[in-house]
Structure formats: C-alpha cells, structure tokens
Motif scaffolding. Structure first.
Motif, mmCIF file in Angstrom:
data_model
loop_
_atom_site.group_PDB
_atom_site.id
_atom_site.type_symbol
_atom_site.label_atom_id
_atom_site.label_comp_id
_atom_site.label_asym_id
_atom_site.label_seq_id
_atom_site.Cartn_x
_atom_site.Cartn_y
_atom_site.Cartn_z
ATOM 1 N N LYS A 89 0.800 -1.229 0.000
ATOM 2 C CA LYS A 89 0.000 0.000 0.000
ATOM 3 C C LYS A 89 0.828 1.271 0.000
ATOM 4 O O LYS A 89 0.367 2.312 -0.478
ATOM 5 C CB LYS A 89 -0.966 0.001 1.171
ATOM 6 C CG LYS A 89 -0.326 -0.048 2.547
ATOM 7 C CD LYS A 89 -1.398 -0.129 3.623
ATOM 8 C CE LYS A 89 -0.794 -0.252 5.012
ATOM 9 N NZ LYS A 89 -1.829 -0.369 6.052
ATOM 10 N N SER A 90 2.052 1.200 0.515
ATOM 11 C CA SER A 90 2.892 2.406 0.532
ATOM 12 C C SER A 90 3.486 2.702 -0.838
ATOM 13 O O SER A 90 4.135 3.729 -1.016
ATOM 14 C CB SER A 90 4.013 2.245 1.557
ATOM 15 O OG SER A 90 4.882 1.191 1.192
ATOM 16 N N GLU A 91 3.251 1.806 -1.816
ATOM 17 C CA GLU A 91 3.824 1.993 -3.148
ATOM 18 C C GLU A 91 2.766 2.209 -4.219
ATOM 19 O O GLU A 91 3.101 2.350 -5.400
ATOM 20 C CB GLU A 91 4.679 0.763 -3.514
ATOM 21 C CG GLU A 91 5.831 0.512 -2.550
ATOM 22 C CD GLU A 91 6.578 -0.776 -2.852
ATOM 23 O OE1 GLU A 91 6.262 -1.400 -3.899
ATOM 24 O OE2 GLU A 91 7.460 -1.160 -2.078
ATOM 25 N N ILE B 104 -13.652 15.471 -13.359
ATOM 26 C CA ILE B 104 -12.326 15.899 -12.918
ATOM 27 C C ILE B 104 -11.476 14.628 -12.877
ATOM 28 O O ILE B 104 -11.467 13.915 -11.872
ATOM 29 C CB ILE B 104 -12.376 16.578 -11.541
ATOM 30 C CG1 ILE B 104 -13.344 17.765 -11.573
ATOM 31 C CG2 ILE B 104 -10.981 17.050 -11.121
ATOM 32 C CD1 ILE B 104 -13.597 18.402 -10.221
ATOM 33 N N PRO B 105 -10.792 14.290 -13.966
ATOM 34 C CA PRO B 105 -10.182 12.962 -14.091
ATOM 35 C C PRO B 105 -8.785 12.802 -13.497
ATOM 36 O O PRO B 105 -8.369 11.678 -13.223
ATOM 37 C CB PRO B 105 -10.133 12.754 -15.609
ATOM 38 C CG PRO B 105 -9.973 14.147 -16.157
ATOM 39 C CD PRO B 105 -10.730 15.049 -15.230
ATOM 40 N N ASN B 106 -8.043 13.894 -13.293
ATOM 41 C CA ASN B 106 -6.644 13.779 -12.874
ATOM 42 C C ASN B 106 -6.511 13.762 -11.350
ATOM 43 O O ASN B 106 -5.867 14.608 -10.737
ATOM 44 C CB ASN B 106 -5.802 14.906 -13.463
ATOM 45 C CG ASN B 106 -6.330 16.290 -13.145
ATOM 46 O OD1 ASN B 106 -7.540 16.499 -13.079
ATOM 47 N ND2 ASN B 106 -5.434 17.244 -12.951
ATOM 48 N N VAL B 107 -7.143 12.775 -10.735
ATOM 49 C CA VAL B 107 -7.204 12.716 -9.267
ATOM 50 C C VAL B 107 -6.838 11.327 -8.778
ATOM 51 O O VAL B 107 -7.198 10.321 -9.386
ATOM 52 C CB VAL B 107 -8.612 13.126 -8.776
ATOM 53 C CG1 VAL B 107 -9.689 12.256 -9.425
ATOM 54 C CG2 VAL B 107 -8.727 13.054 -7.277
ATOM 55 N N VAL B 108 -6.092 11.254 -7.657
ATOM 56 C CA VAL B 108 -5.696 9.992 -7.033
ATOM 57 C C VAL B 108 -5.765 10.146 -5.518
ATOM 58 O O VAL B 108 -5.897 11.252 -4.998
ATOM 59 C CB VAL B 108 -4.267 9.556 -7.439
ATOM 60 C CG1 VAL B 108 -4.136 9.412 -8.940
ATOM 61 C CG2 VAL B 108 -3.227 10.545 -6.906
ATOM 62 N N ALA B 109 -5.655 9.006 -4.816
ATOM 63 C CA ALA B 109 -5.646 9.021 -3.352
ATOM 64 C C ALA B 109 -4.635 8.009 -2.851
ATOM 65 O O ALA B 109 -4.399 6.974 -3.492
ATOM 66 C CB ALA B 109 -7.028 8.688 -2.794
ATOM 67 N N SER B 110 -4.028 8.303 -1.700
ATOM 68 C CA SER B 110 -3.177 7.307 -1.044
ATOM 69 C C SER B 110 -4.087 6.281 -0.386
ATOM 70 O O SER B 110 -5.289 6.486 -0.251
ATOM 71 C CB SER B 110 -2.252 7.964 -0.019
ATOM 72 O OG SER B 110 -2.986 8.737 0.910
ATOM 73 N N LEU B 111 -3.511 5.175 0.032
ATOM 74 C CA LEU B 111 -4.306 4.020 0.435
ATOM 75 C C LEU B 111 -4.268 3.794 1.940
ATOM 76 O O LEU B 111 -3.676 2.840 2.438
ATOM 77 C CB LEU B 111 -3.821 2.782 -0.316
ATOM 78 C CG LEU B 111 -4.094 2.856 -1.822
ATOM 79 C CD1 LEU B 111 -3.200 1.912 -2.588
ATOM 80 C CD2 LEU B 111 -5.553 2.559 -2.103
ATOM 81 N N GLY B 112 -4.884 4.707 2.683
ATOM 82 C CA GLY B 112 -5.014 4.522 4.119
ATOM 83 C C GLY B 112 -3.772 4.847 4.915
ATOM 84 O O GLY B 112 -3.719 4.586 6.115
ATOM 85 N N GLU C 183 5.055 3.401 7.054
ATOM 86 C CA GLU C 183 5.138 1.944 6.898
ATOM 87 C C GLU C 183 6.579 1.449 6.854
ATOM 88 O O GLU C 183 6.846 0.315 6.441
ATOM 89 C CB GLU C 183 4.415 1.532 5.605
ATOM 90 C CG GLU C 183 2.956 1.941 5.563
ATOM 91 C CD GLU C 183 2.168 1.353 6.705
ATOM 92 O OE1 GLU C 183 2.378 0.174 7.025
ATOM 93 O OE2 GLU C 183 1.342 2.085 7.291
ATOM 94 N N LEU C 184 7.511 2.267 7.285
ATOM 95 C CA LEU C 184 8.937 1.949 7.239
ATOM 96 C C LEU C 184 9.236 0.563 7.808
ATOM 97 O O LEU C 184 8.837 0.231 8.918
ATOM 98 C CB LEU C 184 9.705 3.011 8.039
ATOM 99 C CG LEU C 184 11.225 2.975 7.982
ATOM 100 C CD1 LEU C 184 11.706 3.437 6.616
ATOM 101 C CD2 LEU C 184 11.806 3.879 9.072
ATOM 102 N N LYS C 185 9.944 -0.257 7.013
ATOM 103 C CA LYS C 185 10.296 -1.608 7.456
ATOM 104 C C LYS C 185 11.798 -1.813 7.580
ATOM 105 O O LYS C 185 12.260 -2.803 8.150
ATOM 106 C CB LYS C 185 9.721 -2.636 6.475
ATOM 107 C CG LYS C 185 8.205 -2.667 6.450
ATOM 108 C CD LYS C 185 7.688 -3.707 5.465
ATOM 109 C CE LYS C 185 6.178 -3.739 5.464
ATOM 110 N NZ LYS C 185 5.641 -4.716 4.475
ATOM 111 N N SER C 186 12.569 -0.898 7.034
ATOM 112 C CA SER C 186 14.025 -0.970 7.136
ATOM 113 C C SER C 186 14.581 0.438 7.024
ATOM 114 O O SER C 186 13.870 1.376 6.641
ATOM 115 C CB SER C 186 14.609 -1.863 6.027
ATOM 116 O OG SER C 186 14.276 -1.350 4.746
ATOM 117 N N ALA C 187 15.843 0.588 7.360
ATOM 118 C CA ALA C 187 16.459 1.914 7.364
ATOM 119 C C ALA C 187 16.535 2.487 5.954
ATOM 120 O O ALA C 187 16.932 1.788 5.018
ATOM 121 C CB ALA C 187 17.852 1.835 7.968
#
Length: 607
Positions: free
Chosen positions: A238-240, A275-283, A499-503
């Motif tokens: 989800k972070s990608e 308005i088509p040029n729209v996105v959202a992050s996933l939670g 969502e960091l999983k490593s450095a």
C-alpha cells in the motif's frame, strides 16, 4: 521472450501521444489528438489518438492499436523490438528471458483470485435485491452506474462466507484466498471467512490494470472500522500504490498536475464530476515511493485534504514528501467541515475547480497561518515559527525553489538568510550525521539520553508496533524534541514513511543500528496511544526544562538589569507552562534569587 508483467509495465508507462508525435504532427482535438493518417493517403485528418485509453484509430482506413502496434507498423519492428523501443522511451529497463512453455507468473493465482472477487462483488451490487440499498447509497453520493462500472465498484453482502463459497465453486482454494487477503481467520476459529462484509467495495488496480487489492467502506448493518483495506500481499504494497493512478495517469500527464485527495469516494466523486486527474493514497500518509511514482506524470500537485486540524497536518506532511520528489505542491482550502466529495456534490464541478484555482503554495499557506495566529511578532514565537517552517525548507529538492522559500522566510521572520541556510543544512544532515551528540536544531543545551531508555525510546517503540500512532505523535511533538540525533533520524523517517520496514538510504549508522534493534526486538506495549501521549508529554517537559536551565545560566551571566528582567520573565512563563503540561513529573526548583541591586523583586523564593 519478454515477461508479460514487463510488457504491461511498458504499456502502462508509455505516453502514446509522445511516441506517435515523434513520427507525425498531432493536433489537440478536445481530450484527444488527430492527424493525417500515416498508413494511407488522405487530405482530411481521420487519424485519432486517445491518450486516456492508450490507443489510436483511423476512421478512414480502419487501422487501430496501441503503442506497440503503431511502432511495429510504422518502423517495421517485431513485437519484442517494439516493446524495447517503447520501454526506452518510457524509461523502463526491458529484460528478456529464455522462452519456456511452462513459464507462468508466480503471482498469477493471486491476480486471478482478485479478478474473480471483483466480478463477484459487482454481481452482488447488480443483484436486484442484494444490491438495492447499496446502489441507492452510491446514487445519493452522485456516483452513477457508468462511473461505478468504470471503477469496478461492487458490494460485499453481510455474509460470512459468500465469497469463499463462490470461489470454491470456481476452483479457487482457501490458501489462495488467504494469500490474497480476501478471507481471514480469527483466534476463535481457524476456518476462513470473508474479510469484507456489509461494505461498498472499491477494487484497487496497479498501473498495469490488474486488480491487486480492495478497499471497503462500511455500509448497512455490519460492524467495524469505517474503511477496511486488503492487507499487504505479494502483489500489494500500500505504501507503493495510489488509488486511481492507472486510469488517471494520461490525464495527469496531459495536465502536468494531479489532485491528491484522501479517500476512494473522493476520487470516484471527482471523476463522476468530470475531474479525471485525481488519485488518493491508500489509508496511509503519503510516502516518498508514492511521490516518486507521481513525479513520473506530474510536476504540480494540489492537495485537497480535510479542512480540520488533522487534515491540515496531513496536508503539510504530504507537501513536504512531494517537494522531496520534485513536485511543487499547493494547498486547496475547502469550506470548514467539507471534503472534495461533499463540495462536488453540493456545489458542482465549477465550484470545486474554483477552490483549486485559488490554491496557495505550501510555504505561503504556512506563513498565512502563522501570521493569522500572530506567531511572527515576539522572539519566542519567531523561533517556534522557524522550527515549523524548516521541514518544508529541508524537504525541497529543487534548489531554485528552496532559494525562493528561504528568501520568503527571511522577509517574513527577519531571521538572516545565512542563519536560515545554516539551519536548513543542519536539519538536512540529520540522516547523514553519525554523532549522537550533534547539535540540537533548537537548542545546544541538554545531554543525550542513554540509549534504549527514556521517553523517545518508549515513543518510537510504540509507534513501530502501531504505525497509526505516528499521527498522534506528530500532533504532540516535532523532530526538535529529540535531542538524540539517532532517535530524531528515526522519527523523521517515520514521518516520511509510516510503513517503514528498514532503514532508508543515507541514515546514519548509529540510527540504523538503533532502528534495527527496535524492529528486531520490540518491547511489549499495552495501550500504545497512552504510551505515546505520556512519552510526548515528558519530551515536551524536558525541552522546557532545558530552556529553563539555559535561562538560569543566562540570568547569572546577564550584562545588565534589563536583560535579566527579560530572561526572568521568560523563565517564569516556561516554568508555568511546564507545570501545566506535565504536573505529574514537575518538581519545584529554586528559582534565581535576586540579590541587592538586581532591580527585581525581593528575596522571595518561588517554584
């Protein structure tokens, strides 16, 4: 041969207008482009390129196809050569593998299960009785049948094993459904049951158009969180990913700008209002990976988050992440209590786009707020204001824009440019600093806490076990509250990517070591929210204590009575504030006792 996933990635990332435009002159015709057909003689243009769908068609000779077929026909290339050619144009490294008849994408069963689930949910929505109320709800939200069909929206009825039973009839076993996150188990029962129940279902597609996950909005008699998303799977991180990017990317590239909203319904509602040029992050908070993905298509972003304080904090965090990816963010201010969906439904497209046109650059917006709150008048307030502006200055990767920002802050705060540049360089170097005794961005006073103990450690340990707590933490404290630079680097990394999983790259070795230990051996936490609040309170109190110590030394060494009076006044304010913030950890301290000739009140001792 070229693997199917590579072919689809090149197809998804290719700008068909740019590729075809290198061979024939294209002219805009509304949302599409037209030209004289390169495949037959004609005097009137009948060759059309449709970027939103990634294909071309000539209405004169009937030739049609995608970016690959155009290159093959125009340049005489075979399919493999055409994919490589388009890949180079799109910046995708294309690899060939030896042809194996038995080759199969190892994730194919997951894609097939997700595709089946999308159709199952769509069928439930279309069912005359099962989906009746859900269809009514969508209609009330301004989402018509065509828009719902375009997004593949469905409905999960209030059944524990509806999807599971239907999947079994089609030969999809429980193991695949579990891996795809479509079913789950509980501590009380190991028998799988449907993850999504009583929810409007939003399929989440990757850039290639394949369904990789689902989001569900609670609807009807079911219980649980308002929104529920698929878990991380081999095909879904989800972070990608960004909701709606696959279908919006061509419009985003054409406009050079993206509208960034908070949820599925905002995306669908805005598309329904043309308005088509729209996105959202996933939670999650916007991540640097998502920002770099957007940077392939857009140079500008308009942030349409909620207008409350939490939304404003999320806006500023997202803006800083976008600046790091080279995207110039502007903040759209909606009426209090409104979101993009409600504005679009109540006021219409023109009104919403009016708010977008009135958007303000992120730094200008911060300065507006600070000015309105009268935070640019006194020395203490200006110090605090600079700390709030530094993250944006630090995040800006475009050197020209950063130079403009520094000039603006110098003008508004009166802090010399050289000082600001020094502060920016200092904070930008946090990740690269290897010294736990590096100078604090706010104060040089105070000792570095012992490693592995104290409130910073407790706070970070709690956040790493429940990533949603990063929002709680960031509301209470900032990076400047971490005197230990390793802990500060970890906090900054979590702000950038919850969502960091490593450095991350360039993190100092000491911080990397500390983060790896926290991730590998987390200490059990009960009531993480309380732990974060308590730890943040202690850190606020400690910061005030450090300033008090600094003031006491300054009072002893003050060159004149006026300077002493000023520092005594500030000390009194700091003591009161610390007592208000953390009365449980407050202990009386003997304040400076004025002596004869001090020009201050008598020998009275006060805490």
């Amino acid at each position: 041969m070229i693997p199917d996933d590579q072919v689809e990635e090149v197809r998804a990332r290719s700008d068909i207008v740019a590729v075809i435009g290198e061979h024939i002159p294209l002219k805009r015709a509304g949302k599409d482009y037209r030209a004289l057909c390169p495949f037959h003689e004609e005097k009137t243009p009948s060759f059309y390129v449709v970027p939103s769908k990634g294909f071309y068609k000539c209405f004169g000779c009937g030739e049609s196809g995608d970016v690959f077929s155009f290159v093959m026909k125009r340049m005489g290339l075979d399919f493999t050569e055409a994919v490589k050619y388009a890949g180079r144009k799109a910046g995708v490294e294309v690899r060939e593998v030896k042809a194996r008849p038995e080759y199969q994408d190892p994730n194919r069963p997951l894609y097939e299960a997700n595709a089946f689930a999308r159709e199952y949910y769509r069928e439930q929505l279309a069912d005359a009785e099962i989906g009746r109320l859900a269809r009514g709800y969508l209609k009330e939200r301004g989402i018509d049948a065509d828009t719902a069909e375009g997004f593949g929206i469905g409905f999960a009825p209030d059944e524990w094993r509806g999807l599971r039973t239907a999947a079994a009839r089609h030969g999809i076993d429980d193991a695949i459904l579990l891996d795809a996150g479509l079913v789950t188990t509980s501590e009380r029962s190991e028998e799988p049951y449907d993850r999504f129940r009583s929810r409007i279902i939003f399929p989440i597609e990757g850039l290639t158009g394949k369904v990789i996950a689902f989001g569900g909005r609670l609807f009807g008699p079911g219980k649980g969180a308002k929104y529920l998303n698929s878990p991380e799977t081999p095909v879904y991180h989800k972070s990608e990913e960004l909701y709606g990017l696959g279908r919006a990317r061509h419009e985003i590239r054409k406009e050079g700008a993206v509208l960034l909203v908070e949820g599925y319904t905002d995306v669908v509602s805005l598309v329904a209002h043309e308005i088509p040029n729209v996105v959202a992050s996933l939670g999650t908070a916007l991540t640097s990976v998502q920002a770099r993905l957007l940077a392939r298509f857009a140079s500008k972003a308009f942030l349409l988050y909620d207008s409350d304080m939490a939304g404003l904090r999320a806006t500023f965090r997202a803006a800083d992440v976008l600046l790091g990816a080279g995207i110039h963010p502007s903040v759209v201010t909606l009426p209090r209590g409104e979101d993009p969906d409600s504005v679009a439904r109540r006021e219409g497209r023109a009104a919403l786009m009016g708010y977008v046109e009135d958007a303000v650059d992120v730094l200008d917006r911060k300065l507006q707020i600070l000015t309105r709150r009268d935070r640019l008048s006194s020395s203490n307030d200006i110090r605090d204001a600079v700390d709030r502006l530094l993250p944006t200055l630090r995040a800006t990767s475009d050197p020209t824009l950063r130079d403009i920002y520094i000039t603006q802050v110098e003008k508004k705060t009166g802090v010399p440019r050289a000082t600001l540049e020094q502060e920016v360089s200092r904070v930008r170097a946090v990740h690269a600093s290897s010294s736990p005794r590096a100078v604090d961005a706010r104060s040089t006073v105070g000792k570095t806490p012992k490693r592995g103990v104290g409130p910073p450690h407790q706070l970070l340990n709690a956040v790493l076990q429940d990533r949603q707590l990063i929002d709680t933490a960031s509301e209470l404290i900032g990076p400047e509250h971490f005197v230990d630079m390793a802990y500060r680097a970890i906090f900054l990394a979590l702000l950038e990517n919850p969502e960091l999983k490593s450095a991350p790259e360039h993190m100092a070795p000491d911080a990397v070591n500390r983060l790896e230990k926290l991730l590998a051996s987390p200490e059990p936490v009960e009531d993480g929210a309380r732990v974060v609040r308590d730890a943040a309170t202690r850190m606020q109190s400690d910061a005030l204590q450090r300033r008090e110590d600094e003031l006491r030394r300054g009072i002893r060494e003050a060159p004149d009575q006026e300077d002493k009076r000023k520092q005594l006044a500030e000390l009194d304010q700091r003591v009161k504030k610390r007592r208000e913030i953390d009365p449980s950890h407050w202990t009386p301290a003997v304040r400076h006792r004025p002596g004869p000739g001090d020009g201050t009140a008598s020998n009275q001792e006060r805490p």
